[in-house]
Scaffold this motif. Structure first.
Motif, PDB file in Angstrom:
ATOM      1  N   ARG A 119       0.924  -1.268   0.022  1.00 21.92           N
ATOM      2  CA  ARG A 119       0.015   0.030  -0.012  1.00 21.92           C
ATOM      3  C   ARG A 119       0.777   1.177  -0.019  1.00 21.92           C
ATOM      4  O   ARG A 119       1.663   1.579   0.871  1.00 21.92           O
ATOM      5  CB  ARG A 119      -0.951   0.050   1.268  1.00 21.92           C
ATOM      6  CG  ARG A 119      -1.949   1.274   1.186  1.00 21.92           C
ATOM      7  CD  ARG A 119      -2.675   1.188   2.440  1.00 21.92           C
ATOM      8  NE  ARG A 119      -3.709   2.195   2.564  1.00 21.92           N
ATOM      9  CZ  ARG A 119      -4.517   2.367   3.374  1.00 21.92           C
ATOM     10  NH1 ARG A 119      -4.730   1.692   4.288  1.00 21.92           N
ATOM     11  NH2 ARG A 119      -5.301   3.344   3.293  1.00 21.92           N
ATOM     12  N   PRO A 120       1.036   1.976  -1.010  1.00 21.57           N
ATOM     13  CA  PRO A 120       1.940   3.163  -1.321  1.00 21.57           C
ATOM     14  C   PRO A 120       1.483   4.091  -0.073  1.00 21.57           C
ATOM     15  O   PRO A 120       0.295   4.353   0.330  1.00 21.57           O
ATOM     16  CB  PRO A 120       1.736   3.377  -2.655  1.00 21.57           C
ATOM     17  CG  PRO A 120       1.095   2.455  -3.379  1.00 21.57           C
ATOM     18  CD  PRO A 120       0.328   1.674  -2.342  1.00 21.57           C
ATOM     19  N   PRO A 121       2.367   4.939   0.361  1.00 14.74           N
ATOM     20  CA  PRO A 121       2.092   6.158   1.157  1.00 14.74           C
ATOM     21  C   PRO A 121       1.230   7.305   0.525  1.00 14.74           C
ATOM     22  O   PRO A 121       1.111   7.285  -0.826  1.00 14.74           O
ATOM     23  CB  PRO A 121       3.298   6.418   1.819  1.00 14.74           C
ATOM     24  CG  PRO A 121       4.255   6.276   0.801  1.00 14.74           C
ATOM     25  CD  PRO A 121       3.717   4.966   0.126  1.00 14.74           C
ATOM     26  N   GLY A 122       0.770   7.960   1.305  1.00 15.89           N
ATOM     27  CA  GLY A 122       0.211   9.265   0.967  1.00 15.89           C
ATOM     28  C   GLY A 122      -1.256   9.014   0.255  1.00 15.89           C
ATOM     29  O   GLY A 122      -1.902   8.003   0.478  1.00 15.89           O
ATOM     30  N   ARG A 123      -1.423  10.041  -0.749  1.00 15.38           N
ATOM     31  CA  ARG A 123      -2.870  10.016  -1.547  1.00 15.38           C
ATOM     32  C   ARG A 123      -2.771   9.390  -2.878  1.00 15.38           C
ATOM     33  O   ARG A 123      -1.385   9.976  -3.500  1.00 15.38           O
ATOM     34  CB  ARG A 123      -3.628  11.108  -1.431  1.00 15.38           C
ATOM     35  CG  ARG A 123      -3.933  11.580  -0.139  1.00 15.38           C
ATOM     36  CD  ARG A 123      -4.817  12.974  -0.045  1.00 15.38           C
ATOM     37  NE  ARG A 123      -3.960  14.145  -0.563  1.00 15.38           N
ATOM     38  CZ  ARG A 123      -4.242  15.059  -1.136  1.00 15.38           C
ATOM     39  NH1 ARG A 123      -5.357  15.083  -1.860  1.00 15.38           N
ATOM     40  NH2 ARG A 123      -3.274  16.028  -1.684  1.00 15.38           N
ATOM     41  N   PRO A 124      -3.275   8.634  -3.313  1.00 19.00           N
ATOM     42  CA  PRO A 124      -3.146   8.231  -4.632  1.00 19.00           C
ATOM     43  C   PRO A 124      -3.669   9.151  -5.702  1.00 19.00           C
ATOM     44  O   PRO A 124      -4.570   9.874  -5.698  1.00 19.00           O
ATOM     45  CB  PRO A 124      -3.995   6.911  -4.731  1.00 19.00           C
ATOM     46  CG  PRO A 124      -5.131   7.134  -3.848  1.00 19.00           C
ATOM     47  CD  PRO A 124      -4.462   7.702  -2.772  1.00 19.00           C
ATOM     48  N   ALA A 125      -2.697   9.099  -6.875  1.00 20.13           N
ATOM     49  CA  ALA A 125      -3.180  10.195  -8.038  1.00 20.13           C
ATOM     50  C   ALA A 125      -4.685   9.689  -8.744  1.00 20.13           C
ATOM     51  O   ALA A 125      -4.800   8.252  -8.539  1.00 20.13           O
ATOM     52  CB  ALA A 125      -2.140  10.166  -8.944  1.00 20.13           C
TER      53      ALA A 125
END
Length: 270
Positions: A119-125
């Motif tokens: 799960r990548p960090p931050g908010r997804p594009a």
């Protein structure tokens, strides 16, 4: 040369971010008669190229796909994971960041990602970029930030961008890999170069086969030339004993010209 004869060559695949120049130079110095051809391949296609015979061996990123159990791999190094940001971004003011620091950022996740996030960090594009190169262009446009191995950040370097280590992110490992059933002598030679073996050790495989019969024959000839039952050092003692008998000395060191034992009756004095 007939049409069926093909000059030997070695084909080395490599994925983006890997710089094989050092190993290529050593190969050319040690095996100048066998040209090495480089084959640039996308990370996701590296194993397919190797399996299809498009290259003899290749620098790939681990882990290999689950269906690639018939491949051998030698892990070489682990890369630092970095976040790529514009030079005027707040991240550029610190030495390193964590995933929590990116919680409010749009983190671009290209389709050719090699980090392997659960799960990548931050908010997804809204949409995933097709390639890492496309994602870098979006970072430069201020759309978001990008997390990649450091070698890819260097490969896609731009003057208006910079990067910082991301301390708690997964890391990408680089390995030398090849199909197990295609471990040729040239593959073994390249493995020796990658492992840092010297010229002598890398040639030892071929030299051992060539020199073994000569060493065996030499040992056999030496054994046959040696008199049976003769021990080292025994010749000196044998020559000494022979010299003693020639000088008339008995075995106890006395004179050989003394009275004979039992050699006649003694005379009576009158």
């Amino acid at each position: 040369m007939t049409g069926s004869e093909v000059s030997p060559s070695f084909r080395l695949a490599y994925v983006p971010g890997v710089t094989p120049a050092k190993w290529v130079r050593i190969w050319n110095e040690r095996l100048p008669g066998i040209p090495l051809h480089l084959v640039a391949v996308p990370a996701a296609e590296a194993c397919d190229v190797l399996r299809g015979g498009g290259a003899d061996a290749g620098f790939v990123r681990l882990p290999l796909p689950a269906d690639r159990t018939d491949f051998s791999a030698i892990p070489l190094y682990t890369e630092t994971t970095v976040v790529v940001v514009p030079k005027d971004h707040v991240v550029a003011a610190v030495e390193e960041v964590s995933s929590a620091d990116l919680a409010d950022e749009i983190v671009l996740h290209p389709l050719d990602d090699v980090i392997g996030w659960e799960r990548p960090p931050g908010r997804p594009a809204i949409e995933r970029p097709a390639t890492t190169a496309d994602a870098v262009e979006l970072v430069a446009a201020g759309v978001g930030v990008l997390v990649v191995p450091q070698s890819l950040a260097r490969l896609h370097h731009r003057k208006d961008l910079t990067y910082r280590p991301l301390t708690d992110a997964p890391q990408s490992r680089v390995a030398l890999s090849w199909p197990e059933d295609a471990t040729t002598d040239m593959v073994e030679d390249f493995i020796g170069i990658v492992r840092g073996r010297t010229v002598n050790s890398s040639r030892g495989r071929a030299q051992a086969k060539a020199e073994a019969p000569d060493k065996t024959a030499k040992t056999t000839r030496t054994a046959k030339a040696q008199p049976k039952g003769k021990r080292p050092g025994a010749g000196g003692a044998q020559r000494k004993a022979t010299a003693g008998r020639a000088a008339g000395k008995g075995p106890r060191g006395g004179s050989g010209g003394g009275a004979k034992r039992g050699g006649g009756k003694p005379r009576r004095r009158s």
